[in-house]
Design a protein around this motif. Structure first.
Motif, PDB file in Angstrom:
ATOM      1  N   LEU A   1      37.174   1.110  27.379  1.00 21.14           N
ATOM      2  CA  LEU A   1      37.404   0.042  26.404  1.00 21.14           C
ATOM      3  C   LEU A   1      36.447  -1.121  26.652  1.00 21.14           C
ATOM      4  CD1 LEU A   1      41.304  -0.031  26.309  1.00 21.14           C
ATOM      5  CD2 LEU A   1      39.819   0.432  24.358  1.00 21.14           C
ATOM      6  N   LYS A   2      36.320  -1.495  27.911  1.00 23.65           N
ATOM      7  CA  LYS A   2      35.436  -2.604  28.284  1.00 23.65           C
ATOM      8  C   LYS A   2      33.983  -2.299  27.931  1.00 23.65           C
ATOM      9  CE  LYS A   2      34.108  -5.414  32.232  1.00 23.65           C
ATOM     10  NZ  LYS A   2      34.174  -5.573  33.681  1.00 23.65           N
ATOM     11  N   ASP A   3      33.587  -1.035  28.104  1.00 19.49           N
ATOM     12  CA  ASP A   3      32.215  -0.620  27.789  1.00 19.49           C
ATOM     13  C   ASP A   3      31.977  -0.449  26.297  1.00 19.49           C
ATOM     14  OD1 ASP A   3      31.594  -0.635  30.479  1.00 19.49           O
ATOM     15  OD2 ASP A   3      31.760   1.544  30.719  1.00 19.49           O
ATOM     16  N   GLY A   4      33.062  -0.489  25.509  1.00 19.11           N
ATOM     17  CA  GLY A   4      32.925  -0.400  24.065  1.00 19.11           C
ATOM     18  C   GLY A   4      32.790   1.005  23.513  1.00 19.11           C
ATOM     19  N   VAL A   5      33.063   2.014  24.308  1.00 12.76           N
ATOM     20  CA  VAL A   5      32.948   3.389  23.817  1.00 12.76           C
ATOM     21  C   VAL A   5      34.294   3.973  23.413  1.00 12.76           C
ATOM     22  CG1 VAL A   5      30.808   3.911  25.046  1.00 12.76           C
ATOM     23  CG2 VAL A   5      32.999   4.351  26.153  1.00 12.76           C
ATOM     24  N   LEU A   6      35.371   3.243  23.713  1.00 10.82           N
ATOM     25  CA  LEU A   6      36.715   3.658  23.358  1.00 10.82           C
ATOM     26  C   LEU A   6      37.362   2.502  22.609  1.00 10.82           C
ATOM     27  CD1 LEU A   6      38.291   6.270  24.089  1.00 10.82           C
ATOM     28  CD2 LEU A   6      39.393   4.974  25.889  1.00 10.82           C
ATOM     29  N   THR A   7      38.202   2.821  21.641  1.00 10.10           N
ATOM     30  CA  THR A   7      38.921   1.821  20.861  1.00 10.10           C
ATOM     31  C   THR A   7      40.411   2.099  20.970  1.00 10.10           C
ATOM     32  OG1 THR A   7      37.085   1.669  19.287  1.00 10.10           O
ATOM     33  CG2 THR A   7      39.219   0.868  18.536  1.00 10.10           C
ATOM     34  N   LYS A   8      41.206   1.033  21.060  1.00 10.06           N
ATOM     35  CA  LYS A   8      42.655   1.184  21.132  1.00 10.06           C
ATOM     36  C   LYS A   8      43.271   0.705  19.824  1.00 10.06           C
ATOM     37  CE  LYS A   8      45.146  -1.434  23.956  1.00 10.06           C
ATOM     38  NZ  LYS A   8      45.888  -1.921  25.140  1.00 10.06           N
ATOM     39  N   ILE A   9      44.131   1.541  19.257  1.00  9.27           N
ATOM     40  CA  ILE A   9      44.867   1.193  18.042  1.00  9.27           C
ATOM     41  C   ILE A   9      46.332   1.066  18.425  1.00  9.27           C
ATOM     42  CG2 ILE A   9      45.577   1.964  15.759  1.00  9.27           C
ATOM     43  CD1 ILE A   9      42.975   3.543  15.596  1.00  9.27           C
ATOM     44  N   GLU A  10      46.922  -0.068  18.096  1.00  2.00           N
ATOM     45  CA  GLU A  10      48.332  -0.293  18.411  1.00  2.00           C
ATOM     46  C   GLU A  10      49.162  -0.144  17.141  1.00  2.00           C
ATOM     47  OE1 GLU A  10      49.010  -3.827  20.749  1.00  2.00           O
ATOM     48  OE2 GLU A  10      47.089  -3.571  21.764  1.00  2.00           O
ATOM     49  N   LYS A  11      50.083   0.799  17.177  1.00  2.44           N
ATOM     50  CA  LYS A  11      51.017   1.038  16.067  1.00  2.44           C
ATOM     51  C   LYS A  11      52.411   0.849  16.631  1.00  2.44           C
ATOM     52  CE  LYS A  11      48.060   2.893  13.009  1.00  2.44           C
ATOM     53  NZ  LYS A  11      47.876   2.564  11.647  1.00  2.44           N
TER      54      LYS A  11
END
Length: 71
Positions: free
Chosen positions: A43-53
């Motif tokens: 996430l910090k590196d910007g290659v993963l995204t978190k979606i909160e539902k």
């Protein structure tokens, strides 16, 4: 370290739509604390995204997030 990151990222890329940390741990045969640690780094590196539902947190690759209008 690099291997775990790649393993998690590859698993997320193959998913139809996001995976929880629990699902990632199951799919990669890594412990949940290890998955949590590497998800945080990705996430910090910007290659993963978190979606909160609600109380569910799904992880998708940043590439999927860029081409998806659900964010």
């Amino acid at each position: 370290m690099e291997d775990y990151s790649e393993q998690i990222l590859e698993t997320v890329r193959k998913a139809d739509f996001g995976l929880t940390q629990r699902e990632l741990a199951r799919e990669t045969n890594l412990s949940r604390p290890t998955v949590r640690k590497y998800c945080k780094l990705l996430l910090k590196d910007g290659v993963l995204t978190k979606i909160e539902k609600g109380n569910v947190h799904l992880f998708i690759s940043a590439e999927q997030g860029d081409s998806d209008d659900t964010r």
